[in-house]
Scaffold this motif. Structure first.
Motif, PDB file in Angstrom:
ATOM      1  N   SER A 156       2.539 -28.081 -21.677  1.00  0.00           N
ATOM      2  CA  SER A 156       1.082 -28.232 -21.650  1.00  0.00           C
ATOM      3  C   SER A 156       0.586 -28.401 -20.219  1.00  0.00           C
ATOM      4  O   SER A 156       1.289 -28.920 -19.354  1.00  0.00           O
ATOM      5  CB  SER A 156       0.663 -29.434 -22.503  1.00  0.00           C
ATOM      6  N   CYS A 157      -0.634 -27.934 -20.002  1.00  0.00           N
ATOM      7  CA  CYS A 157      -1.241 -27.956 -18.672  1.00  0.00           C
ATOM      8  C   CYS A 157      -1.335 -29.387 -18.125  1.00  0.00           C
ATOM      9  O   CYS A 157      -1.741 -30.310 -18.842  1.00  0.00           O
ATOM     10  CB  CYS A 157      -2.641 -27.338 -18.758  1.00  0.00           C
ATOM     11  N   GLY A 158      -0.937 -29.559 -16.871  1.00  0.00           N
ATOM     12  CA  GLY A 158      -0.951 -30.881 -16.245  1.00  0.00           C
ATOM     13  C   GLY A 158      -2.340 -31.452 -16.033  1.00  0.00           C
ATOM     14  O   GLY A 158      -2.488 -32.641 -15.736  1.00  0.00           O
ATOM     15  N   GLN A 159      -3.372 -30.621 -16.199  1.00  0.00           N
ATOM     16  CA  GLN A 159      -4.739 -31.114 -16.008  1.00  0.00           C
ATOM     17  C   GLN A 159      -5.498 -31.247 -17.334  1.00  0.00           C
ATOM     18  O   GLN A 159      -5.954 -32.319 -17.674  1.00  0.00           O
ATOM     19  CB  GLN A 159      -5.491 -30.172 -15.062  1.00  0.00           C
ATOM     20  N   CYS A 160      -5.585 -30.144 -18.102  1.00  0.00           N
ATOM     21  CA  CYS A 160      -6.400 -30.195 -19.327  1.00  0.00           C
ATOM     22  C   CYS A 160      -5.565 -30.485 -20.580  1.00  0.00           C
ATOM     23  O   CYS A 160      -6.117 -30.771 -21.636  1.00  0.00           O
ATOM     24  CB  CYS A 160      -7.196 -28.906 -19.507  1.00  0.00           C
ATOM     25  N   GLY A 161      -4.222 -30.384 -20.464  1.00  0.00           N
ATOM     26  CA  GLY A 161      -3.369 -30.714 -21.605  1.00  0.00           C
ATOM     27  C   GLY A 161      -3.214 -29.629 -22.645  1.00  0.00           C
ATOM     28  O   GLY A 161      -2.520 -29.816 -23.646  1.00  0.00           O
ATOM     29  N   LEU A 177      -0.220 -25.866 -13.956  1.00  0.00           N
ATOM     30  CA  LEU A 177      -1.542 -25.830 -14.573  1.00  0.00           C
ATOM     31  C   LEU A 177      -1.788 -24.477 -15.232  1.00  0.00           C
ATOM     32  O   LEU A 177      -1.225 -23.457 -14.819  1.00  0.00           O
ATOM     33  CB  LEU A 177      -2.626 -26.076 -13.515  1.00  0.00           C
ATOM     34  N   CYS A 178      -2.660 -24.497 -16.243  1.00  0.00           N
ATOM     35  CA  CYS A 178      -3.025 -23.268 -16.946  1.00  0.00           C
ATOM     36  C   CYS A 178      -3.958 -22.423 -16.059  1.00  0.00           C
ATOM     37  O   CYS A 178      -4.525 -22.934 -15.095  1.00  0.00           O
ATOM     38  CB  CYS A 178      -3.692 -23.602 -18.280  1.00  0.00           C
ATOM     39  N   PRO A 179      -4.139 -21.123 -16.388  1.00  0.00           N
ATOM     40  CA  PRO A 179      -4.976 -20.251 -15.546  1.00  0.00           C
ATOM     41  C   PRO A 179      -6.423 -20.748 -15.424  1.00  0.00           C
ATOM     42  O   PRO A 179      -7.086 -20.471 -14.418  1.00  0.00           O
ATOM     43  CB  PRO A 179      -4.922 -18.904 -16.275  1.00  0.00           C
ATOM     44  N   ARG A 180      -6.922 -21.462 -16.440  1.00  0.00           N
ATOM     45  CA  ARG A 180      -8.294 -21.947 -16.355  1.00  0.00           C
ATOM     46  C   ARG A 180      -8.424 -23.051 -15.298  1.00  0.00           C
ATOM     47  O   ARG A 180      -9.375 -23.105 -14.536  1.00  0.00           O
ATOM     48  CB  ARG A 180      -8.745 -22.479 -17.718  1.00  0.00           C
ATOM     49  N   CYS A 181      -7.412 -23.940 -15.243  1.00  0.00           N
ATOM     50  CA  CYS A 181      -7.454 -25.053 -14.287  1.00  0.00           C
ATOM     51  C   CYS A 181      -6.983 -24.636 -12.888  1.00  0.00           C
ATOM     52  O   CYS A 181      -7.336 -25.270 -11.903  1.00  0.00           O
ATOM     53  CB  CYS A 181      -6.598 -26.207 -14.781  1.00  0.00           C
ATOM     54  N   GLN A 182      -6.123 -23.601 -12.832  1.00  0.00           N
ATOM     55  CA  GLN A 182      -5.606 -23.156 -11.523  1.00  0.00           C
ATOM     56  C   GLN A 182      -5.689 -21.636 -11.483  1.00  0.00           C
ATOM     57  O   GLN A 182      -4.711 -20.925 -11.719  1.00  0.00           O
ATOM     58  CB  GLN A 182      -4.183 -23.672 -11.329  1.00  0.00           C
TER      59      GLN A 182
HETATM   60 ZN   LIG Z   1      -5.520 -26.525 -17.880  1.00  0.00          ZN
END
Ligand SMILES: [Zn+2]
Length: 250
Positions: A156-161, A177-182
């Protein structure tokens, strides 16, 4: 009074000292990282200079004095001879990366039995296999990170989960991080590399050679693991052995 000590050990680094001696950094099973001097070891008659080279797995006897930075080696012998490493460039390069990383990661006199088992089993399998050398090195690097307390969060993404199908190593936080967060550039893992790393985290080293990642997946995993360790572990940068590994890896 010096105390005689003995332990199994892996040779991390060896440097010549004076005309005939060697200074050897060891990761010992019992006492953690220890530096010893082998007086006269390079005299041909002694015949032990070859034993005292990275990444050998040996038993050492040494004389320990508290407060001294360098202890005095009295005897050494092989535990396991890695005959398959010496004549194989990719295997020996991977083994040297593994011991150099360990040297950077561990502190003096701080034993870590699990890391000792990890390095000796890694060297054993590197010695034994004919292919999958990079996969064994990646297994080692991932479990080294875990043991040091920096196991990567892969699902899971380290920012949004949110669950991730693609991830980028964020160079401000060291998190995936996922593409949305990074959305920016960076070391990126596709779904296959994320799954491969997840498999490496769950598997035993004896079954690593069954994983058979394709070359893109293996490269993504390797680039990520190196940068992950560089980011999280103090002193883990500019490894001497990495250039050699990059030249000869298969
Ligand atoms: Zn994310």
């Amino acid at each position: 009074m010096p105390t005689p000590l003995t332990s199994d050990a892996v040779v991390l680094r060896t440097i010549n000292y004076s005309d005939t001696s060697l200074i050897i950094r060891l990761f010992t099973e019992q006492f953690g990282k220890v530096t010893v001097i082998a007086k006269g070891a390079r005299r041909p008659k002694q015949g032990i200079a070859g034993i005292l080279q990275p990444p050998n797995h040996i038993t050492v006897w040494y004389s320990y004095k508290a407060g001294r930075d360098i202890q005095t080696l009295t005897k050494s012998e092989f535990v396991e001879r890695y005959a398959g490493l010496g004549n194989h460039l990719a295997k020996s390069a991977a083994a040297l990366v593994a011991v150099e990383m360990l040297d950077r990661a561990v502190h003096d006199s701080d034993p870590h039995p699990i890391l000792f088992r990890l390095i000796t089993s890694t060297l054993h399998y590197l010695d034994q296999v004919e292919e999958d050398i990079a996969t064994i090195l990646h297994f080692y690097q991932l479990h080294l990170a875990k043991q040091l307390g920096f196991g990567p969060q892969l699902t899971s993404c380290g920012q949004c989960g949110q669950p991730m199908k693609k991830a980028t190593l964020d160079n401000r936080t060291g998190l995936l991080l996922c593409p949305r967060c990074q959305p920016g550039e960076g070391i990126t893992l596709g779904i296959k590399a994320l799954e491969h790393l997840h498999d490496l985290a769950k598997t035993h080293i004896s079954t690593v050679t069954g994983l058979k990642p394709d070359s893109k997946t293996s490269k993504e995993a390797g680039d990520f693991l190196l940068n992950h360790l560089y980011y999280h572990v103090d002193g883990m940068s500019n490894l001497q052995s990495i250039k050699f590994w990059r030249q000869v890896k298969t």
